[in-house]
Design a protein around this motif. Structure first.
Motif, PDB file in Angstrom:
ATOM      1  N   VAL A   1      69.936  -2.847 -24.726  1.00 25.80           N
ATOM      2  CA  VAL A   1      69.964  -2.716 -26.196  1.00 25.80           C
ATOM      3  C   VAL A   1      71.110  -1.820 -26.625  1.00 25.80           C
ATOM      4  CG1 VAL A   1      68.718  -1.866 -28.218  1.00 25.80           C
ATOM      5  CG2 VAL A   1      67.502  -3.171 -26.463  1.00 25.80           C
ATOM      6  N   ALA A   2      71.181  -0.623 -26.016  1.00 15.90           N
ATOM      7  CA  ALA A   2      72.202   0.344 -26.423  1.00 15.90           C
ATOM      8  C   ALA A   2      73.607  -0.077 -25.994  1.00 15.90           C
ATOM      9  CB  ALA A   2      71.877   1.719 -25.852  1.00 15.90           C
ATOM     10  N   LEU A   3      73.715  -0.863 -24.942  1.00 15.20           N
ATOM     11  CA  LEU A   3      75.035  -1.280 -24.463  1.00 15.20           C
ATOM     12  C   LEU A   3      75.398  -2.698 -24.894  1.00 15.20           C
ATOM     13  CD1 LEU A   3      74.851   0.115 -20.799  1.00 15.20           C
ATOM     14  CD2 LEU A   3      75.900   1.178 -22.804  1.00 15.20           C
ATOM     15  N   GLY A   4      74.440  -3.386 -25.499  1.00 15.34           N
ATOM     16  CA  GLY A   4      74.667  -4.781 -25.860  1.00 15.34           C
ATOM     17  C   GLY A   4      75.185  -4.963 -27.273  1.00 15.34           C
ATOM     18  N   ASN A   5      74.866  -6.116 -27.860  1.00 14.79           N
ATOM     19  CA  ASN A   5      75.345  -6.468 -29.191  1.00 14.79           C
ATOM     20  C   ASN A   5      74.857  -5.463 -30.227  1.00 14.79           C
ATOM     21  OD1 ASN A   5      74.839  -7.985 -31.920  1.00 14.79           O
ATOM     22  ND2 ASN A   5      76.481  -9.093 -30.858  1.00 14.79           N
ATOM     23  N   VAL A   6      75.788  -4.918 -31.000  1.00 12.44           N
ATOM     24  CA  VAL A   6      75.435  -3.865 -31.952  1.00 12.44           C
ATOM     25  C   VAL A   6      74.526  -4.383 -33.061  1.00 12.44           C
ATOM     26  CG1 VAL A   6      77.488  -4.224 -33.388  1.00 12.44           C
ATOM     27  CG2 VAL A   6      76.361  -1.986 -33.360  1.00 12.44           C
ATOM     28  N   ASN A   7      74.711  -5.632 -33.484  1.00 15.98           N
ATOM     29  CA  ASN A   7      73.866  -6.183 -34.545  1.00 15.98           C
ATOM     30  C   ASN A   7      72.416  -6.333 -34.088  1.00 15.98           C
ATOM     31  OD1 ASN A   7      75.891  -6.386 -36.499  1.00 15.98           O
ATOM     32  ND2 ASN A   7      76.568  -8.375 -35.715  1.00 15.98           N
ATOM     33  N   LYS A   8      72.216  -6.667 -32.821  1.00 20.39           N
ATOM     34  CA  LYS A   8      70.857  -6.764 -32.294  1.00 20.39           C
ATOM     35  C   LYS A   8      70.213  -5.381 -32.240  1.00 20.39           C
ATOM     36  CE  LYS A   8      68.151  -8.437 -28.374  1.00 20.39           C
ATOM     37  NZ  LYS A   8      68.174  -9.089 -27.043  1.00 20.39           N
ATOM     38  N   HIS A   9      70.997  -4.389 -31.880  1.00 19.23           N
ATOM     39  CA  HIS A   9      70.512  -3.008 -31.852  1.00 19.23           C
ATOM     40  C   HIS A   9      70.084  -2.581 -33.251  1.00 19.23           C
ATOM     41  CE1 HIS A   9      71.255   1.325 -30.139  1.00 19.23           C
ATOM     42  NE2 HIS A   9      70.080   1.187 -30.713  1.00 19.23           N
ATOM     43  N   ILE A  10      70.915  -2.890 -34.233  1.00 18.22           N
ATOM     44  CA  ILE A  10      70.599  -2.547 -35.627  1.00 18.22           C
ATOM     45  C   ILE A  10      69.310  -3.234 -36.062  1.00 18.22           C
ATOM     46  CG2 ILE A  10      71.354  -2.856 -38.020  1.00 18.22           C
ATOM     47  CD1 ILE A  10      74.236  -2.477 -37.025  1.00 18.22           C
ATOM     48  N   ASP A  11      69.166  -4.507 -35.717  1.00 16.99           N
ATOM     49  CA  ASP A  11      67.980  -5.267 -36.118  1.00 16.99           C
ATOM     50  C   ASP A  11      66.707  -4.667 -35.539  1.00 16.99           C
ATOM     51  OD1 ASP A  11      66.852  -7.887 -37.288  1.00 16.99           O
ATOM     52  OD2 ASP A  11      66.129  -7.927 -35.227  1.00 16.99           O
TER      53      ASP A  11
ATOM     54  N   GLN B   1      65.686   8.457 -21.193  1.00 13.31           N
ATOM     55  CA  GLN B   1      65.142   7.654 -20.094  1.00 13.31           C
ATOM     56  C   GLN B   1      63.742   7.111 -20.382  1.00 13.31           C
ATOM     57  OE1 GLN B   1      65.500  10.092 -16.598  1.00 13.31           O
ATOM     58  NE2 GLN B   1      67.705   9.722 -16.410  1.00 13.31           N
ATOM     59  N   GLY B   2      63.206   7.405 -21.579  1.00 14.43           N
ATOM     60  CA  GLY B   2      61.924   6.857 -21.970  1.00 14.43           C
ATOM     61  C   GLY B   2      60.785   7.310 -21.072  1.00 14.43           C
ATOM     62  N   ILE B   3      59.664   6.593 -21.161  1.00 17.13           N
ATOM     63  CA  ILE B   3      58.505   6.856 -20.311  1.00 17.13           C
ATOM     64  C   ILE B   3      58.189   5.559 -19.580  1.00 17.13           C
ATOM     65  CG2 ILE B   3      56.073   7.519 -20.267  1.00 17.13           C
ATOM     66  CD1 ILE B   3      56.540   9.088 -22.808  1.00 17.13           C
ATOM     67  N   PRO B   4      58.417   5.498 -18.270  1.00 20.74           N
ATOM     68  CA  PRO B   4      58.213   4.253 -17.520  1.00 20.74           C
ATOM     69  C   PRO B   4      56.844   3.640 -17.766  1.00 20.74           C
ATOM     70  CG  PRO B   4      59.252   5.924 -16.142  1.00 20.74           C
ATOM     71  CD  PRO B   4      58.870   6.612 -17.422  1.00 20.74           C
ATOM     72  N   GLY B   5      56.834   2.367 -18.069  1.00 16.72           N
ATOM     73  CA  GLY B   5      55.597   1.655 -18.314  1.00 16.72           C
ATOM     74  C   GLY B   5      55.073   1.751 -19.719  1.00 16.72           C
ATOM     75  N   ALA B   6      55.673   2.629 -20.515  1.00 19.49           N
ATOM     76  CA  ALA B   6      55.192   2.809 -21.894  1.00 19.49           C
ATOM     77  C   ALA B   6      56.312   2.605 -22.909  1.00 19.49           C
ATOM     78  CB  ALA B   6      54.572   4.198 -22.064  1.00 19.49           C
ATOM     79  N   PHE B   7      57.407   3.342 -22.743  1.00 17.03           N
ATOM     80  CA  PHE B   7      58.512   3.256 -23.687  1.00 17.03           C
ATOM     81  C   PHE B   7      59.824   3.060 -22.923  1.00 17.03           C
ATOM     82  CE2 PHE B   7      55.226   5.990 -25.530  1.00 17.03           C
ATOM     83  CZ  PHE B   7      54.926   5.257 -26.667  1.00 17.03           C
ATOM     84  N   PRO B   8      60.614   2.071 -23.299  1.00 15.20           N
ATOM     85  CA  PRO B   8      61.826   1.747 -22.538  1.00 15.20           C
ATOM     86  C   PRO B   8      62.902   2.820 -22.656  1.00 15.20           C
ATOM     87  CG  PRO B   8      61.738   0.481 -24.572  1.00 15.20           C
ATOM     88  CD  PRO B   8      60.427   1.178 -24.458  1.00 15.20           C
TER      89      PRO B   8
END
Length: 390
Positions: free
Chosen positions: A324-334, A310-317
């Motif tokens: 990112v994790a649920l979207g296009n796998v190639n974008k995640h890799i990049d 769940q990250g740290i709100p306001g600092a790390f997503p």
């Protein structure tokens, strides 16, 4: 008036006693060396030079303080009104002004000469036996041995449970790493220090080496260790949220032992490279990648994105239910390979093996209920790095 004089003397006695005790402590070399508040003598010629310079200037400052405050207290007591002292009436004295100007100049020159000699010696990186590039990253160190085909990252190994006070802290809490920098004794080692994200500072007190690591610049330093052992330091620059989790550990070995370690480290590095090449032809299953991915995540990602994802709100997503994790796998890799400019998300392309990269991305896409079912293979990472991904 007698009561006033008696009170005045009683007031001065504790001040004089305290000053005497402090002077006795700091002016005794044995006490100064044993005090944890004093500088360390270190294990190098430079560190001894710096320590001796420090003690010399400290003694000079103590002598000045004793003389100045001694004269001041004596004057206050000896020329008090109750004794009938009358203030002298004079406008100026050229002789006195010359004296009190000349004496500080002489003292400063006396300090400047050995200080300048020490600084020149500290900057002399010529005729080095070994050259090592040190690169600071959030929040780890990368060491590269020039002319020896060897490089590796050095990361904190203190467990998250210790940091969260869930278990007892170990003796070297926050001062232990997976891969210490290994150096030979009695050899001049040249350091080329830089950074690939923000400003860091490589500091080992026992070596008297503290040099900023600036992105886009290379600073030089050197050391020559006299005694085998393990020496610890840390990043001395406020480099971000986990600044306090970026330790330095140096293991100093006899030259013969260092040669043996270097040979074995080179063999291990070649074996790891061969294993990585073999992994490109293999197809990994989900349990294997999830197990490895969780281990890699806990070592490299947990501090920012948290164990819950769940990250740290306001600092790390957050990664849980994230685009990112649920979207296009190639974008995640990049993103994992190249980082995100202007953020704390660093590039991990050189920090992890291709199998580890594939595993941690697989883990992020299937942990915390994400359940995409995607299994990223090492060959996909290789394709992304070579520009052959579709």
């Amino acid at each position: 008036m007698d009561n006033f004089e008696g009170g005045y003397v009683r007031l001065l006695k504790p001040i004089i006693t305290i000053n005497t005790l402090i002077l006795g402590m700091v002016s005794t070399p044995l006490v100064a060396q044993q005090s944890t508040l004093n500088m360390t003598e270190g294990v190098t010629g430079i560190s001894n030079t710096v320590y001796n310079l420090h003690m010399t200037i400290l003694y000079i400052c103590i002598a000045i303080a004793v003389i100045v405050f001694g004269i001041m207290f004596w004057s206050l007591y000896q020329h008090r009104k109750s004794k009938g002292a009358v203030a002298a009436k004079f406008h100026e004295s050229t002789t006195v002004e010359i004296i009190w100007t000349a004496i500080p100049i002489v003292i400063l020159i006396g300090m400047a000469i050995p200080s300048t000699q020490a600084l020149i010696l500290m900057e002399d990186t010529t005729e080095a036996d070994i050259t090592i590039q040190i690169t600071g990253s959030q929040w780890k160190w990368h060491y590269r041995y020039f002319d020896h085909d060897l490089e590796f990252y050095s990361r904190l190994t203190t467990s998250q449970a210790e940091i969260n006070n869930e278990i007892e802290k170990q003796p070297h809490y926050l001062q232990e790493v997976d891969n210490p920098l290994v150096l030979p004794i009695n050899k001049k080692v040249r350091f080329l220090i830089t950074a690939d994200d923000v400003i860091h500072s490589w500091w080992v007190p026992a070596f008297a080496v503290k040099k900023d690591a600036n992105p886009g610049f290379i600073n030089e330093a050197w050391t020559k260790i006299d005694t085998p052992g393990t020496y610890r330091g840390q990043c001395a620059e406020l480099c971000g949220k986990d600044h306090g989790f970026m330790p330095i550990v140096v293991t100093a070995l006899e030259p013969e032992a260092f040669d043996d370690w270097l040979a074995q480290a080179q063999v291990t590095a070649k074996q790891q490279l061969q294993a990585e090449q073999q992994s490109l032809t293999q197809t990994m299953d989900m349990p294997t990648m999830m197990s490895l991915g969780e281990d890699v995540y806990n070592r490299t990602c947990l501090a920012c994105h948290q164990a819950s994802g769940q990250g740290i709100p306001g600092a790390f997503p957050a990664l849980k239910n994230s685009p990112v994790a649920l979207g296009n796998v190639n974008k995640h890799i990049d993103i994992v390979l190249h980082g995100v400019s202007g953020t704390a998300m660093a590039s991990f392309a050189k920090q992890l093996t291709k199998k580890e990269l594939a595993a941690v991305i697989t883990y992020e896409r299937n942990a915390w209920g994400n359940n995409t079912g995607d299994i990223v293979q090492p060959s996909q990472i290789d394709a992304a790095l070579t520009g052959n991904n579709q």
